[in-house]
Design a protein around this motif. Structure first.
Motif, PDB file in Angstrom:
ATOM      1  N   GLU A 109     -36.306 -45.032 -31.941  1.00 18.19           N
ATOM      2  CA  GLU A 109     -37.243 -44.795 -30.849  1.00 18.19           C
ATOM      3  C   GLU A 109     -37.635 -43.327 -30.786  1.00 18.19           C
ATOM      4  OE1 GLU A 109     -35.547 -44.948 -26.755  1.00 18.19           O
ATOM      5  OE2 GLU A 109     -33.737 -45.585 -27.801  1.00 18.19           O
ATOM      6  N   ARG A 110     -38.844 -43.096 -30.348  1.00 21.10           N
ATOM      7  CA  ARG A 110     -39.347 -41.736 -30.166  1.00 21.10           C
ATOM      8  C   ARG A 110     -38.971 -41.289 -28.763  1.00 21.10           C
ATOM      9  NH1 ARG A 110     -43.910 -38.541 -32.247  1.00 21.10           N
ATOM     10  NH2 ARG A 110     -44.106 -40.144 -33.822  1.00 21.10           N
ATOM     11  N   GLN A 111     -38.281 -40.168 -28.653  1.00 30.68           N
ATOM     12  CA  GLN A 111     -37.849 -39.619 -27.374  1.00 30.68           C
ATOM     13  C   GLN A 111     -38.815 -38.566 -26.840  1.00 30.68           C
ATOM     14  OE1 GLN A 111     -34.504 -40.259 -25.728  1.00 30.68           O
ATOM     15  NE2 GLN A 111     -35.121 -42.105 -26.809  1.00 30.68           N
ATOM     16  N   GLY A 112     -39.623 -38.024 -27.700  1.00 29.90           N
ATOM     17  CA  GLY A 112     -40.588 -36.989 -27.344  1.00 29.90           C
ATOM     18  C   GLY A 112     -41.451 -36.723 -28.550  1.00 29.90           C
ATOM     19  N   GLU A 113     -42.224 -35.657 -28.487  1.00 28.37           N
ATOM     20  CA  GLU A 113     -43.119 -35.352 -29.601  1.00 28.37           C
ATOM     21  C   GLU A 113     -42.354 -35.109 -30.898  1.00 28.37           C
ATOM     22  OE1 GLU A 113     -46.387 -31.998 -30.845  1.00 28.37           O
ATOM     23  OE2 GLU A 113     -46.149 -32.479 -28.727  1.00 28.37           O
ATOM     24  N   ASP A 114     -41.232 -34.411 -30.815  1.00 29.04           N
ATOM     25  CA  ASP A 114     -40.445 -34.093 -32.006  1.00 29.04           C
ATOM     26  C   ASP A 114     -38.989 -34.529 -31.871  1.00 29.04           C
ATOM     27  OD1 ASP A 114     -42.513 -32.943 -33.496  1.00 29.04           O
ATOM     28  OD2 ASP A 114     -42.307 -31.043 -32.423  1.00 29.04           O
ATOM     29  N   ALA A 115     -38.709 -35.545 -31.074  1.00 27.40           N
ATOM     30  CA  ALA A 115     -37.337 -36.018 -30.879  1.00 27.40           C
ATOM     31  C   ALA A 115     -37.291 -37.527 -31.096  1.00 27.40           C
ATOM     32  CB  ALA A 115     -36.856 -35.677 -29.472  1.00 27.40           C
TER      33      ALA A 115
END
Length: 157
Positions: A44-50
């Motif tokens: 899963e994507r947690q943020g733009e770069d996480a």
């Protein structure tokens, strides 16, 4: 029908994308083979770069799981320490077989941490691009050669 995709024409015109083509060719080779889906996982994507990878590792203890982060590769391996002797199962539905799961990581993606709770192994990843690799505006100079501009920038810093 072709079994293999030939990326040779693209390799000639795409500089620096060798790793991408290697991954694509590997996926094309594996497409016709049986792939092991154990253990199941989510990304899963947690943020733009996480990002976060969650693996279902029910039955494994923390000391039975090993994470190895290499350049552009994350390897998760697990092996059950003991054979649970003396237990008489009528049905065994919880898979406790050893496994190795590999994740290809993009450039500059680093493992920030991992935790094990409720049978789920959670691995947090972050993409950190070095300042030298981030896009920057380049001024268009007049008659001064480009090498002299770079030397002046280094002297000013």
């Amino acid at each position: 029908m072709r079994d293999r995709i030939d990326f040779t024409p693209y390799r000639r015109s795409a500089i620096g994308f060798d790793r991408l083509f290697d991954v694509l060719e590997g996926a094309a080779r594996a497409n016709g083979t049986v792939t092991d889906n154990y253990p199941p996982f989510d990304i899963e994507r947690q943020g733009e770069d996480a990002y976060r990878i969650t693996l279902a590792v029910a039955g494994f203890k923390q000391d039975e799981i090993e994470l190895t982060a290499q350049q552009n590769l994350l390897v998760v391996t697990a092996k059950k320490a003991d054979a649970e002797e003396g237990r008489n199962f009528v049905h065994r539905g919880i898979a406790l077989r050893a496994f190795e799961r590999r994740f290809e990581l993009a450039d500059y993606v680093q493992v920030r941490g991992a935790s094990l709770a409720d049978g789920l192994l959670t691995i947090d990843l972050v993409r950190e691009i070095p300042e030298a690799m981030k896009p920057r505006k380049v001024a268009i100079g007049g008659t001064q050669p480009a090498l002299e501009i770079v030397a002046e920038e280094k002297a000013a810093a």
